[in-house]
Structures are given as structure tokens and as C-alpha cells.
Design a protein around this motif. Structure first.
Motif, PDB file in Angstrom:
ATOM      1  N   LEU A 241       0.791  -1.224   0.000  1.00  0.00           N
ATOM      2  CA  LEU A 241       0.000   0.000   0.000  1.00  0.00           C
ATOM      3  C   LEU A 241       0.825   1.275   0.000  1.00  0.00           C
ATOM      4  O   LEU A 241       0.378   2.305  -0.505  1.00  0.00           O
ATOM      5  N   ASP A 242       2.039   1.226   0.600  1.00  0.00           N
ATOM      6  CA  ASP A 242       2.820   2.465   0.700  1.00  0.00           C
ATOM      7  C   ASP A 242       4.296   2.135   0.823  1.00  0.00           C
ATOM      8  O   ASP A 242       4.692   0.975   0.920  1.00  0.00           O
ATOM      9  N   GLU A 243       5.114   3.183   0.835  1.00  0.00           N
ATOM     10  CA  GLU A 243       6.560   3.027   0.890  1.00  0.00           C
ATOM     11  C   GLU A 243       7.038   2.474   2.233  1.00  0.00           C
ATOM     12  O   GLU A 243       8.155   1.984   2.345  1.00  0.00           O
ATOM     13  N   GLU A 244       6.201   2.566   3.271  1.00  0.00           N
ATOM     14  CA  GLU A 244       6.574   2.043   4.588  1.00  0.00           C
ATOM     15  C   GLU A 244       6.387   0.534   4.674  1.00  0.00           C
ATOM     16  O   GLU A 244       6.692  -0.078   5.690  1.00  0.00           O
ATOM     17  N   GLY A 245       5.875  -0.069   3.614  1.00  0.00           N
ATOM     18  CA  GLY A 245       5.728  -1.518   3.596  1.00  0.00           C
ATOM     19  C   GLY A 245       4.425  -2.034   4.157  1.00  0.00           C
ATOM     20  O   GLY A 245       4.292  -3.243   4.398  1.00  0.00           O
ATOM     21  N   ASN A 246       3.448  -1.165   4.382  1.00  0.00           N
ATOM     22  CA  ASN A 246       2.143  -1.638   4.853  1.00  0.00           C
ATOM     23  C   ASN A 246       1.456  -2.450   3.753  1.00  0.00           C
ATOM     24  O   ASN A 246       1.434  -2.040   2.591  1.00  0.00           O
ATOM     25  N   LYS A 247       0.906  -3.589   4.135  1.00  0.00           N
ATOM     26  CA  LYS A 247       0.350  -4.528   3.168  1.00  0.00           C
ATOM     27  C   LYS A 247      -0.974  -5.096   3.643  1.00  0.00           C
ATOM     28  O   LYS A 247      -1.248  -5.143   4.853  1.00  0.00           O
ATOM     29  N   THR A 248      -1.766  -5.534   2.699  1.00  0.00           N
ATOM     30  CA  THR A 248      -2.872  -6.443   2.958  1.00  0.00           C
ATOM     31  C   THR A 248      -2.479  -7.767   2.325  1.00  0.00           C
ATOM     32  O   THR A 248      -2.020  -7.790   1.180  1.00  0.00           O
ATOM     33  N   TYR A 249      -2.609  -8.873   3.067  1.00  0.00           N
ATOM     34  CA  TYR A 249      -2.151 -10.142   2.496  1.00  0.00           C
ATOM     35  C   TYR A 249      -3.072 -11.307   2.849  1.00  0.00           C
ATOM     36  O   TYR A 249      -3.732 -11.315   3.889  1.00  0.00           O
ATOM     37  N   ILE A 250      -3.088 -12.247   1.929  1.00  0.00           N
ATOM     38  CA  ILE A 250      -3.852 -13.488   2.061  1.00  0.00           C
ATOM     39  C   ILE A 250      -2.846 -14.625   1.928  1.00  0.00           C
ATOM     40  O   ILE A 250      -2.214 -14.788   0.886  1.00  0.00           O
ATOM     41  N   ILE A 251      -2.672 -15.415   3.003  1.00  0.00           N
ATOM     42  CA  ILE A 251      -1.680 -16.496   2.988  1.00  0.00           C
ATOM     43  C   ILE A 251      -2.365 -17.804   3.391  1.00  0.00           C
ATOM     44  O   ILE A 251      -2.667 -18.015   4.572  1.00  0.00           O
ATOM     45  N   THR A 277      -8.664  -2.912  14.902  1.00  0.00           N
ATOM     46  CA  THR A 277      -7.667  -3.323  13.907  1.00  0.00           C
ATOM     47  C   THR A 277      -8.124  -4.587  13.188  1.00  0.00           C
ATOM     48  O   THR A 277      -7.941  -4.725  11.973  1.00  0.00           O
ATOM     49  N   THR A 278      -8.719  -5.514  13.930  1.00  0.00           N
ATOM     50  CA  THR A 278      -9.252  -6.727  13.318  1.00  0.00           C
ATOM     51  C   THR A 278     -10.280  -6.392  12.244  1.00  0.00           C
ATOM     52  O   THR A 278     -10.252  -6.946  11.137  1.00  0.00           O
ATOM     53  N   LEU A 279     -11.179  -5.461  12.539  1.00  0.00           N
ATOM     54  CA  LEU A 279     -12.202  -5.071  11.569  1.00  0.00           C
ATOM     55  C   LEU A 279     -11.563  -4.426  10.341  1.00  0.00           C
ATOM     56  O   LEU A 279     -11.973  -4.701   9.201  1.00  0.00           O
ATOM     57  N   ASP A 280     -10.558  -3.593  10.559  1.00  0.00           N
ATOM     58  CA  ASP A 280      -9.863  -2.952   9.434  1.00  0.00           C
ATOM     59  C   ASP A 280      -9.189  -3.998   8.553  1.00  0.00           C
ATOM     60  O   ASP A 280      -9.274  -3.935   7.317  1.00  0.00           O
ATOM     61  N   ILE A 281      -8.532  -4.966   9.170  1.00  0.00           N
ATOM     62  CA  ILE A 281      -7.859  -6.029   8.412  1.00  0.00           C
ATOM     63  C   ILE A 281      -8.872  -6.806   7.580  1.00  0.00           C
ATOM     64  O   ILE A 281      -8.668  -7.058   6.384  1.00  0.00           O
ATOM     65  N   LEU A 282      -9.975  -7.201   8.207  1.00  0.00           N
ATOM     66  CA  LEU A 282     -10.988  -7.989   7.498  1.00  0.00           C
ATOM     67  C   LEU A 282     -11.608  -7.215   6.341  1.00  0.00           C
ATOM     68  O   LEU A 282     -11.856  -7.777   5.268  1.00  0.00           O
ATOM     69  N   THR A 283     -11.830  -5.926   6.554  1.00  0.00           N
ATOM     70  CA  THR A 283     -12.418  -5.097   5.490  1.00  0.00           C
ATOM     71  C   THR A 283     -11.478  -5.017   4.297  1.00  0.00           C
ATOM     72  O   THR A 283     -11.892  -5.183   3.143  1.00  0.00           O
ATOM     73  N   ARG A 284     -10.203  -4.766   4.554  1.00  0.00           N
ATOM     74  CA  ARG A 284      -9.221  -4.689   3.472  1.00  0.00           C
ATOM     75  C   ARG A 284      -9.043  -6.038   2.784  1.00  0.00           C
ATOM     76  O   ARG A 284      -8.969  -6.135   1.560  1.00  0.00           O
ATOM     77  N   ALA A 287     -11.989  -6.966   0.542  1.00  0.00           N
ATOM     78  CA  ALA A 287     -11.974  -6.176  -0.693  1.00  0.00           C
ATOM     79  C   ALA A 287     -10.936  -6.720  -1.670  1.00  0.00           C
ATOM     80  O   ALA A 287     -11.167  -6.756  -2.882  1.00  0.00           O
ATOM     81  N   LEU A 288      -9.797  -7.172  -1.143  1.00  0.00           N
ATOM     82  CA  LEU A 288      -8.740  -7.732  -1.981  1.00  0.00           C
ATOM     83  C   LEU A 288      -9.085  -9.139  -2.446  1.00  0.00           C
ATOM     84  O   LEU A 288      -8.745  -9.547  -3.565  1.00  0.00           O
ATOM     85  N   CYS A 289      -9.776  -9.884  -1.585  1.00  0.00           N
ATOM     86  CA  CYS A 289     -10.017 -11.304  -1.870  1.00  0.00           C
ATOM     87  C   CYS A 289     -11.433 -11.708  -1.449  1.00  0.00           C
ATOM     88  O   CYS A 289     -11.618 -12.336  -0.400  1.00  0.00           O
ATOM     89  N   PRO A 290     -12.443 -11.378  -2.255  1.00  0.00           N
ATOM     90  CA  PRO A 290     -13.811 -11.799  -1.923  1.00  0.00           C
ATOM     91  C   PRO A 290     -13.973 -13.317  -1.920  1.00  0.00           C
ATOM     92  O   PRO A 290     -14.964 -13.834  -1.389  1.00  0.00           O
TER      93      PRO A 290
END
Length: 382
Positions: A241-251, A277-284, A287-290
């Protein structure tokens, strides 16, 4: 009369590894496999213990995706590690159940690194513009492995023990305790145990506090994740998402669990999951992986995040053991560390890998073996 095993072991140089995370276990196994060292791991927490914030390796995702930053030859060590893990994940390997080979897709909302280290991965190709998600500047796809970390950590431990290694539970306040007292200080040790010829420090975040090390450049990067039971997901997907390395990931893991994340917060020591934070992670993540929603729902209607909620099986957070200036992988000679012995003793430091412990583990273990052989004048056995 001494046993043949004891006689053989006594001819080897005693090495103590502090720490039983993925870096400590891999390093200890690599040293024990050489055949010229008798290795003992000393750790306060072991892989089979209940999860604790003091043991980061149990919280990891984890998959092998090369880091974009090449600090202290990190790409070389990552490549060495991937080659080992790719072999371990092959069909018929005794470690096959620890891994899942997956197609991985990366979407970048930042500029593409140059050169792109991921070009070395199997089946690599850049995504076409019409394959990108909205807002992504570029993307790529390749094959890699995900690691079922609870299974893999215990695999490393049992393999180490099968090779003749020892493991002792113990808390160490200062490295001089171990240099003077050896394994005899701990339950399972003996006053007749030989003193260590060298000490290997693989204590992760504890390097900030361990006496004789006290590396104030070590700091946590807190990561929070959600665990979802979704056996239908057999691919990895990440957005940077940004230069600081923030990511959304599915593993996805071989066990049918899927790690979704995540967060990347420096100097955050909070030991439990935060609901917001859990809700934010799940929302992102949704959106990335329905496809996180069950396939039977997706076949009949457009899924929502509510369709994923019943499949959540856990939450977690870990303190990635990062270090300003990059990981520490070097020999330090300790003078007069013990009243029971004279001369200098080599201490090999192998910590500060941040969120890259798994994907650098075998490469850093190889380097520790090289440093230790040079320090002790040991020839590698054939």
C-alpha cells in the motif's frame, strides 16, 4: 563405562544456541548436521508451548516473498532459504506437510523496485494492465511456498533432536551465565557437561534486554492478523500500500487455515489483538479477496464480509524483531567471560530479521556455520 554415543559426543565441540524460534531452530539444526559440533538449544519458550507474545515465530504468516530492500546481502540469504524450502515442499519430502506450493499475486500501489528480486521466483511474470486491481501501479505473479508455522517449527525441533541435538528449557539473564556454567545450569543438563566452545545468539526481540548483548537498535514491529478456516483458498494475494511496507495479504496454509493481515507498527508493544484493527484487516482483506467467502455463497449471490465472519477461528499479534541498520550476523569475541576459563570465546549473533525470519532462516544459518567454522578453526565435514 561410558556409552558410545557419549564418547562420540565428547569428541565434538559443545555449542549452545540461545533461542528456539525459527532462526534459532534452523541454525541449531544446520550446526548439528555438520557432525563436528554437539549443539544444545536453551530457550525459555518452545514451539509446542501455548502462544505467547514473547515468541514471535508462532504468529508468523508465513510465506516466502523476497524483500524489496537488499540490506547486508539479504537477497542472497533469502535465495538460499527459498531453495531449501522449495526442496522441502516437494512431493514425498518428510517436510511436505509443512508447506503449500501456491501461485502468488502481488499488486503494488508504489513504484516497482529496481531490480525486481522476485524475477528469480518460479513462473514469474509481470501482470498486464487489464489484470491490475483499481489503483495499483503494477503487479506480478509467481510460484512460492507458504509455511504452516506450528507444524514447521515442531518439524525443525524433532529433526534437530533426531540428529543428536539437545534442548533445555531455561531463562538466561546474561550471556556470561551460559559461557561460565554451560548447559549444567538448566534442568536436563549436568555438572559434567562440557563448557561451550561458542555461543550463538538467536533470541529475536530479547536481544534488546539480554545482558551482554543489550542491543538498543532492536525494536518491535507489531503485526496483527486474523485466522480464517477457508480450505477453498489455495492462492496467495498481497497488495503493497505504501513506501513504509504496509500490506494487505492473504496467505493460505496446507492445513486449510488462511492468515489474513496485516499491520506494521514500529515500537508498538501491545500484546493482544485490537478489535478495531481486526475489523480494518478484514475489510481490506475481503476487498482484496472476496473469495474468502464460501464458494456456495458466491455461486448464488454477491458475498459480503458477514459471510466470512463465521469462518474466523482466531486472531493474533506478534512483535517482529526488527533492528535499525538491518539484522546482526557477525562474530563477537568475549574476553574473560568466565572465571572458570581463560582466553576469548566467540559469540555469533544472528538476530534482528524483522518480518523476514522464515525467508532468511536457512541462509543466515549457513552464514553462522561459516562464521563458526572460521572462529573455531573447524573444517566442514564431507
Amino acid at each position: 563405562m561410558a556409552s558410545a554415543h557419549a564418547s562420540t559426543a565428547s569428541a565434538k565441540k559443545e555449542i549452545i544456541v540461545l533461542g528456539a524460534g525459527v532462526v534459532g531452530l534452523t541454525t541449531a539444526l544446520k550446526l548439528q548436521q555438520q557432525g563436528t559440533y554437539q549443539v544444545a538449544i536453551v530457550s525459555e519458550v518452545l514451539p509446542s508451548d501455548p502462544k505467547t507474545i514473547r515468541y514471535t515465530s508462532r504468529w508468523a504468516g508465513a510465506h516466502h516473498v523476497y524483500n524489496a530492500v537488499n540490506e547486508t546481502n539479504q537477497h542472497q540469504l533469502e535465495e538460499e532459504t527459498f531453495n531449501v524450502m522449495w526442496e522441502l515442499s516437494s512431493s514425498g519430502s518428510d517436510a511436505e506437510e509443512c508447506f503449500l506450493r501456491i501461485p502468488q499475486t502481488e499488486y503494488l500501489f508504489v513504484d516497482q523496485p529496481t531490480p525486481e528480486p522476485l524475477e528469480k521466483m518460479p513462473h514469474f511474470r509481470y501482470l498486464k494492465p487489464d489484470e491490475l486491481i483499481p489503483g495499483a501501479k503494477s503487479g506480478l505473479t509467481f510460484s512460492t511456498v507458504s509455511i504452516d508455522v506450528p507444524i514447521y517449527l515442531n518439524y525443525l525441533l524433532t529433526r534437530f533432536l533426531a540428529q543428536g541435538g539437545r534442548i533445555l528449557r531455561g531463562s538466561v539473564l546474561h550471556i556470561n551465565q551460559v559461557l561460565e556454567g554451560g548447559t549444567g545450569l538448566f534442568s536436563g543438563g549436568s555438572k559434567d557437561d562440557p563448557l561451550p566452545a561458542a555461543l550463538i545468539v538467536c533470541v529475536g526481540i530479547a536481544a534488546r534486554f539480554l545482558g551482554g548483548v543489550e542491543d538498543k537498535d532492536v525494536y518491535p514491529i507489531r503485526g496483527q492478523t486474523v485466522l480464517i478456516r477457508a480450505p477453498w483458498v489455495r492462492f496467495g494475494r498481497t497488495e503493497t500500500l505504501d513506501e513504509e511496507g504496509n500490506k494487505t495479504y492473504i496467505i493460505p496454509r496446507r492445513s486449510s487455515d488462511v492468515i489474513v493481515g496485516g499491520t506494521r507498527t514500529p515500537d508498538d508493544w501491545f500484546p493482544r489483538s485490537r478489535p478495531e484493527t481486526t475489523l480494518d484487516i478484514l475489510t481490506r482483506a475481503f476487498a482484496l479477496c472476496p473469495e474468502l467467502a464460501p464458494p456456495e455463497i458466491r455461486a448464488t449471490r454477491t458475498p459480503t464480509l458477514d459471510d466470512v465472519m463465521p469462518h474466523i477461528v482466531g486472531e493474533g499479534c506478534g512483535l517482529r524483531p526488527a533492528r535499525k541498520g538491518g539484522f546482526r550476523l557477525e562474530v563477537e569475541w568475549i574476553e574473560g567471560a568466565s572465571v572458570r576459563r581463560e582466553g576469548r570465546i566467540p559469540v555469533v549473533h544472528n538476530y534482528g530479521h524483522g518480518g523476514y525470519g522464515y525467508q532468511i532462516s536457512w541462509g543466515s544459518a549457513n552464514k553462522v556455520l561459516e562464521l563458526l567454522n572460521d572462529a573455531l578453526g573447524t573444517s566442514q565435514s564431507s
